[in-house]
Design an enzyme around this catalytic site. Structure first.
Site, short mmCIF file in Angstrom:
data_model
loop_
_atom_site.label_atom_id
_atom_site.label_comp_id
_atom_site.label_asym_id
_atom_site.label_seq_id
_atom_site.Cartn_x
_atom_site.Cartn_y
_atom_site.Cartn_z
CB CYS A 59 33.02 25.63 39.99
SG CYS A 59 33.19 24.34 41.23
CG ASP A 116 37.73 28.23 47.06
OD1 ASP A 116 37.34 27.14 47.54
OD2 ASP A 116 37.53 28.57 45.89
CG HIS A 148 34.37 27.46 45.47
ND1 HIS A 148 35.51 27.24 44.76
CD2 HIS A 148 33.36 26.88 44.78
CE1 HIS A 148 35.23 26.54 43.68
NE2 HIS A 148 33.93 26.31 43.66
#
Length: 179
Positions: A59, A116, A148
């Site tokens: 991330c 995502d 994600h």
């Protein structure tokens, strides 16, 4: 460590929200300085060997990994769903990280989920195009049907098959570039 030394947050909605607040105060310059200091420390240790330094992040850490691969002598980098690489730099400190791609000297793998909701396909395409244009030894891997956080088994988006494949690729990368 810059905005709240020693802070530990729960992996829940409140913890994530507070973490984002701290993340948004970090600048690219500060992150580069911190990573550079960590590399210097590691390289000075007698018990650290190999052919170079590797980095992996998820991330925001995936964004930082890509940035460090651009700015520091990182031999092998694994960037997992690095958000914002194509549109900005941490703390709005300089140009978008993707514009620095030509400075990557090592090998980089970038992992994304096709579904995502935080990183649009167009941004993933920009990263792929930048790596290709700069002739960087790198690859963008997009896993179909996952979102994600597919690597984290504490998230609803966790996908074991994608996580296993990504881990196999990362260990191969580090073995070939660092061992």
């Amino acid at each position: 460590h810059r905005t709240a030394p020693g802070l530990e947050l729960e992996y829940n909605e409140a913890g994530i929200a507070e973490g984002f607040g701290h993340m948004n105060t970090l600048t690219a310059s500060e992150a580069i300085a911190d990573a550079s200091a960590a590399m210097t420390y590691l390289q000075g240790r007698r018990d650290v060997g190999g052919r170079g330094v590797g980095m992996m992040g998820f991330c925001f850490g995936g964004h930082l990994t890509y940035l460090m691969a651009c700015e520091l002598p990182i031999a092998a980098a694994a960037s997992f769903y690095g958000g914002g690489i194509a549109v900005g730099a941490p703390g709005n400190d300089g140009p978008a990280t993707v514009t620095r791609t030509a400075k990557i000297k090592g090998r980089i793998l970038c992992f994304f989920g096709a579904n995502d909701g935080y990183i649009p396909k167009e941004q993933v395409a920009q990263i792929r195009e930048a790596l290709t244009a700069a002739k960087v030894r790198g690859e963008v891997v997009v896993y179909p049907g996952v979102g994600h956080g597919f690597f984290c088994d504490e998230r609803a988006d966790f996908d074991a098959a994608s996580a296993d494949d990504a881990w196999r690729r990362v260990t191969s990368l580090f073995k070939s570039e660092l061992a």
